[in-house]
Write a protein that holds these residues in place. Structure first.
Motif, PDB file in Angstrom:
ATOM      1  N   MET A   1      -9.409   3.886 -11.717  1.00 51.87           N
ATOM      2  CA  MET A   1      -8.011   4.196 -11.496  1.00 51.87           C
ATOM      3  C   MET A   1      -7.509   3.419 -10.279  1.00 51.87           C
ATOM      4  O   MET A   1      -8.152   3.375  -9.245  1.00 51.87           O
ATOM      5  CB  MET A   1      -7.885   5.708 -11.250  1.00 51.87           C
ATOM      6  CG  MET A   1      -6.466   6.142 -10.987  1.00 51.87           C
ATOM      7  SD  MET A   1      -6.423   7.940 -10.860  1.00 51.87           S
ATOM      8  CE  MET A   1      -5.011   8.114  -9.821  1.00 51.87           C
ATOM      9  N   GLY A   2      -6.334   2.803 -10.405  1.00 52.31           N
ATOM     10  CA  GLY A   2      -5.767   2.023  -9.319  1.00 52.31           C
ATOM     11  C   GLY A   2      -5.139   2.907  -8.254  1.00 52.31           C
ATOM     12  O   GLY A   2      -4.981   4.118  -8.420  1.00 52.31           O
ATOM     13  N   ARG A   3      -4.809   2.276  -7.176  1.00 50.67           N
ATOM     14  CA  ARG A   3      -4.164   2.990  -6.081  1.00 50.67           C
ATOM     15  C   ARG A   3      -2.690   3.189  -6.394  1.00 50.67           C
ATOM     16  O   ARG A   3      -2.012   2.269  -6.831  1.00 50.67           O
ATOM     17  CB  ARG A   3      -4.320   2.203  -4.788  1.00 50.67           C
ATOM     18  CG  ARG A   3      -5.751   2.168  -4.305  1.00 50.67           C
ATOM     19  CD  ARG A   3      -5.856   1.364  -3.057  1.00 50.67           C
ATOM     20  NE  ARG A   3      -7.154   1.577  -2.424  1.00 50.67           N
ATOM     21  CZ  ARG A   3      -7.594   0.887  -1.409  1.00 50.67           C
ATOM     22  NH1 ARG A   3      -6.861  -0.063  -0.882  1.00 50.67           N
ATOM     23  NH2 ARG A   3      -8.768   1.146  -0.898  1.00 50.67           N
ATOM     24  N   ASP A   4      -2.196   4.389  -6.141  1.00 53.16           N
ATOM     25  CA  ASP A   4      -0.812   4.741  -6.437  1.00 53.16           C
ATOM     26  C   ASP A   4       0.006   4.720  -5.143  1.00 53.16           C
ATOM     27  O   ASP A   4       0.122   5.728  -4.441  1.00 53.16           O
ATOM     28  CB  ASP A   4      -0.758   6.123  -7.098  1.00 53.16           C
ATOM     29  CG  ASP A   4       0.618   6.450  -7.664  1.00 53.16           C
ATOM     30  OD1 ASP A   4       1.599   5.760  -7.303  1.00 53.16           O
ATOM     31  OD2 ASP A   4       0.700   7.397  -8.455  1.00 53.16           O
ATOM     32  N   TRP A   5       0.553   3.550  -4.828  1.00 48.55           N
ATOM     33  CA  TRP A   5       1.289   3.357  -3.576  1.00 48.55           C
ATOM     34  C   TRP A   5       2.601   4.139  -3.559  1.00 48.55           C
ATOM     35  O   TRP A   5       3.034   4.602  -2.511  1.00 48.55           O
ATOM     36  CB  TRP A   5       1.527   1.868  -3.342  1.00 48.55           C
ATOM     37  CG  TRP A   5       0.241   1.154  -3.082  1.00 48.55           C
ATOM     38  CD1 TRP A   5      -0.510   0.452  -3.993  1.00 48.55           C
ATOM     39  CD2 TRP A   5      -0.488   1.117  -1.855  1.00 48.55           C
ATOM     40  NE1 TRP A   5      -1.649  -0.021  -3.388  1.00 48.55           N
ATOM     41  CE2 TRP A   5      -1.659   0.359  -2.078  1.00 48.55           C
ATOM     42  CE3 TRP A   5      -0.256   1.643  -0.587  1.00 48.55           C
ATOM     43  CZ2 TRP A   5      -2.598   0.122  -1.080  1.00 48.55           C
ATOM     44  CZ3 TRP A   5      -1.190   1.389   0.412  1.00 48.55           C
ATOM     45  CH2 TRP A   5      -2.337   0.644   0.157  1.00 48.55           C
ATOM     46  N   LYS A   6       3.227   4.298  -4.729  1.00 55.43           N
ATOM     47  CA  LYS A   6       4.476   5.076  -4.787  1.00 55.43           C
ATOM     48  C   LYS A   6       4.196   6.556  -4.491  1.00 55.43           C
ATOM     49  O   LYS A   6       4.965   7.214  -3.799  1.00 55.43           O
ATOM     50  CB  LYS A   6       5.148   4.907  -6.150  1.00 55.43           C
ATOM     51  CG  LYS A   6       5.725   3.517  -6.342  1.00 55.43           C
ATOM     52  CD  LYS A   6       6.544   3.437  -7.604  1.00 55.43           C
ATOM     53  CE  LYS A   6       7.069   2.073  -7.936  1.00 55.43           C
ATOM     54  NZ  LYS A   6       7.138   1.055  -6.960  1.00 55.43           N
ATOM     55  N   ARG A   7       3.084   7.051  -4.986  1.00 52.96           N
ATOM     56  CA  ARG A   7       2.682   8.436  -4.720  1.00 52.96           C
ATOM     57  C   ARG A   7       2.424   8.636  -3.229  1.00 52.96           C
ATOM     58  O   ARG A   7       2.839   9.629  -2.636  1.00 52.96           O
ATOM     59  CB  ARG A   7       1.433   8.766  -5.525  1.00 52.96           C
ATOM     60  CG  ARG A   7       0.972  10.189  -5.406  1.00 52.96           C
ATOM     61  CD  ARG A   7      -0.183  10.450  -6.411  1.00 52.96           C
ATOM     62  NE  ARG A   7      -0.518  11.841  -6.423  1.00 52.96           N
ATOM     63  CZ  ARG A   7      -1.343  12.417  -5.542  1.00 52.96           C
ATOM     64  NH1 ARG A   7      -1.913  11.704  -4.607  1.00 52.96           N
ATOM     65  NH2 ARG A   7      -1.587  13.705  -5.616  1.00 52.96           N
ATOM     66  N   LYS A  68      -5.753   7.635   2.163  1.00 50.27           N
ATOM     67  CA  LYS A  68      -6.611   7.035   1.135  1.00 50.27           C
ATOM     68  C   LYS A  68      -6.833   8.022  -0.007  1.00 50.27           C
ATOM     69  O   LYS A  68      -6.811   7.647  -1.171  1.00 50.27           O
ATOM     70  CB  LYS A  68      -7.944   6.605   1.749  1.00 50.27           C
ATOM     71  CG  LYS A  68      -8.850   5.913   0.767  1.00 50.27           C
ATOM     72  CD  LYS A  68     -10.127   5.445   1.420  1.00 50.27           C
ATOM     73  CE  LYS A  68     -11.015   4.771   0.389  1.00 50.27           C
ATOM     74  NZ  LYS A  68     -12.333   4.467   0.903  1.00 50.27           N
ATOM     75  N   THR A  69      -7.030   9.279   0.346  1.00 53.52           N
ATOM     76  CA  THR A  69      -7.225  10.317  -0.676  1.00 53.52           C
ATOM     77  C   THR A  69      -6.008  10.417  -1.590  1.00 53.52           C
ATOM     78  O   THR A  69      -6.137  10.505  -2.811  1.00 53.52           O
ATOM     79  CB  THR A  69      -7.503  11.675  -0.008  1.00 53.52           C
ATOM     80  OG1 THR A  69      -8.677  11.553   0.804  1.00 53.52           O
ATOM     81  CG2 THR A  69      -7.704  12.779  -1.027  1.00 53.52           C
ATOM     82  N   VAL A  70      -4.806  10.383  -0.993  1.00 56.00           N
ATOM     83  CA  VAL A  70      -3.566  10.448  -1.781  1.00 56.00           C
ATOM     84  C   VAL A  70      -3.464   9.226  -2.691  1.00 56.00           C
ATOM     85  O   VAL A  70      -3.103   9.342  -3.862  1.00 56.00           O
ATOM     86  CB  VAL A  70      -2.329  10.566  -0.858  1.00 56.00           C
ATOM     87  CG1 VAL A  70      -1.038  10.415  -1.644  1.00 56.00           C
ATOM     88  CG2 VAL A  70      -2.348  11.897  -0.110  1.00 56.00           C
ATOM     89  N   LEU A  71      -3.776   8.055  -2.154  1.00 56.79           N
ATOM     90  CA  LEU A  71      -3.739   6.822  -2.950  1.00 56.79           C
ATOM     91  C   LEU A  71      -4.620   6.920  -4.184  1.00 56.79           C
ATOM     92  O   LEU A  71      -4.312   6.344  -5.224  1.00 56.79           O
ATOM     93  CB  LEU A  71      -4.226   5.639  -2.114  1.00 56.79           C
ATOM     94  CG  LEU A  71      -3.204   4.869  -1.335  1.00 56.79           C
ATOM     95  CD1 LEU A  71      -3.888   3.817  -0.478  1.00 56.79           C
ATOM     96  CD2 LEU A  71      -2.171   4.238  -2.233  1.00 56.79           C
ATOM     97  N   GLU A  72      -5.726   7.635  -4.043  1.00 58.12           N
ATOM     98  CA  GLU A  72      -6.695   7.726  -5.135  1.00 58.12           C
ATOM     99  C   GLU A  72      -6.466   8.949  -6.022  1.00 58.12           C
ATOM    100  O   GLU A  72      -7.308   9.308  -6.825  1.00 58.12           O
ATOM    101  CB  GLU A  72      -8.102   7.721  -4.548  1.00 58.12           C
ATOM    102  CG  GLU A  72      -8.414   6.390  -3.873  1.00 58.12           C
ATOM    103  CD  GLU A  72      -9.687   6.389  -3.048  1.00 58.12           C
ATOM    104  OE1 GLU A  72     -10.277   7.469  -2.833  1.00 58.12           O
ATOM    105  OE2 GLU A  72     -10.085   5.296  -2.613  1.00 58.12           O
ATOM    106  N   GLY A  73      -5.302   9.603  -5.847  1.00 57.61           N
ATOM    107  CA  GLY A  73      -4.928  10.697  -6.735  1.00 57.61           C
ATOM    108  C   GLY A  73      -5.155  12.087  -6.192  1.00 57.61           C
ATOM    109  O   GLY A  73      -4.819  13.069  -6.843  1.00 57.61           O
ATOM    110  N   GLY A  74      -5.737  12.206  -5.001  1.00 58.12           N
ATOM    111  CA  GLY A  74      -5.997  13.516  -4.415  1.00 58.12           C
ATOM    112  C   GLY A  74      -4.839  14.009  -3.558  1.00 58.12           C
ATOM    113  O   GLY A  74      -3.756  13.427  -3.541  1.00 58.12           O
TER     114      GLY A  74
END
Length: 176
Positions: A1-7, A68-74
């Motif tokens: 899964m890619g990093r979600d920069w908008k999130r 980093k956790t947020v970027l990875e979906g956490g």
């Protein structure tokens, strides 16, 4: 899964607004520019984690590594407001901390681009202290040189992290 920069951008903006902070206030407290905060809140895709993310995490009430956790979906690990408020004056008073450093270190910190930092727990070596490593590059380094420098740091970092793996931690401390 890619990093979600908008999130990540939305999570930063939400955390900042929950604390009733402006982008300028976050920038001042984290010792970064207002445009740095604006860029983090823009959601633009990046190839690497910007070092400024670690600087704003405590200001917006996040534990280290939460970005980093947020970027990875956490979800970010939130720090109680009392802890954030207690840390804010320290973040604004970096000059006092710098004035406590030897001039040689202050000069080294001022020279060249910051490539990486690491705080290492020395507990495995029988100490409750921490070692702070700052990796600086040459001022006019080419992208290739920076890449080589980062690879050299990665090798050194691996060695540093294995120091506590020895059965007799005092032997390593006494070697130097």
């Amino acid at each position: 899964m890619g990093r979600d920069w908008k999130r990540l951008a939305e999570a930063i903006r939400t955390a900042r607004e929950e604390r009733n902070l402006t982008q300028v206030e976050v920038a001042d407290a984290a010792d970064v520019s207002e445009s740095t905060v604006q860029n983090l809140e823009s959601g633009i895709d990046r190839t690497r984690l910007p070092p400024s993310l670690a600087k704003i995490e405590p200001v917006i009430g996040w534990a280290p590594g939460s970005g980093k956790t947020v970027l990875e979906g956490g979800e970010p690990t939130r720090v109680p407001m009392a802890v954030v408020d207690a840390a804010a004056p320290a973040a604004r008073d970096n000059q006092a901390a710098v004035s406590d450093l030897p001039l040689r270190i202050v000069q080294e910190l001022a020279d060249g681009p910051l490539l990486d930092t690491q705080v290492m727990d020395l507990t495995p070596l029988g100490s409750s202290a921490r070692m702070i490593v700052v990796v600086k590059g040459e001022t006019d380094a080419s992208p290739e040189q920076i890449r080589r420098d980062l690879l050299a740091w990665a090798r050194a970092q691996e060695r540093l992290q294995t120091l506590g793996d020895d059965d007799d931690p005092t032997a390593l401390v006494n070697e130097g």
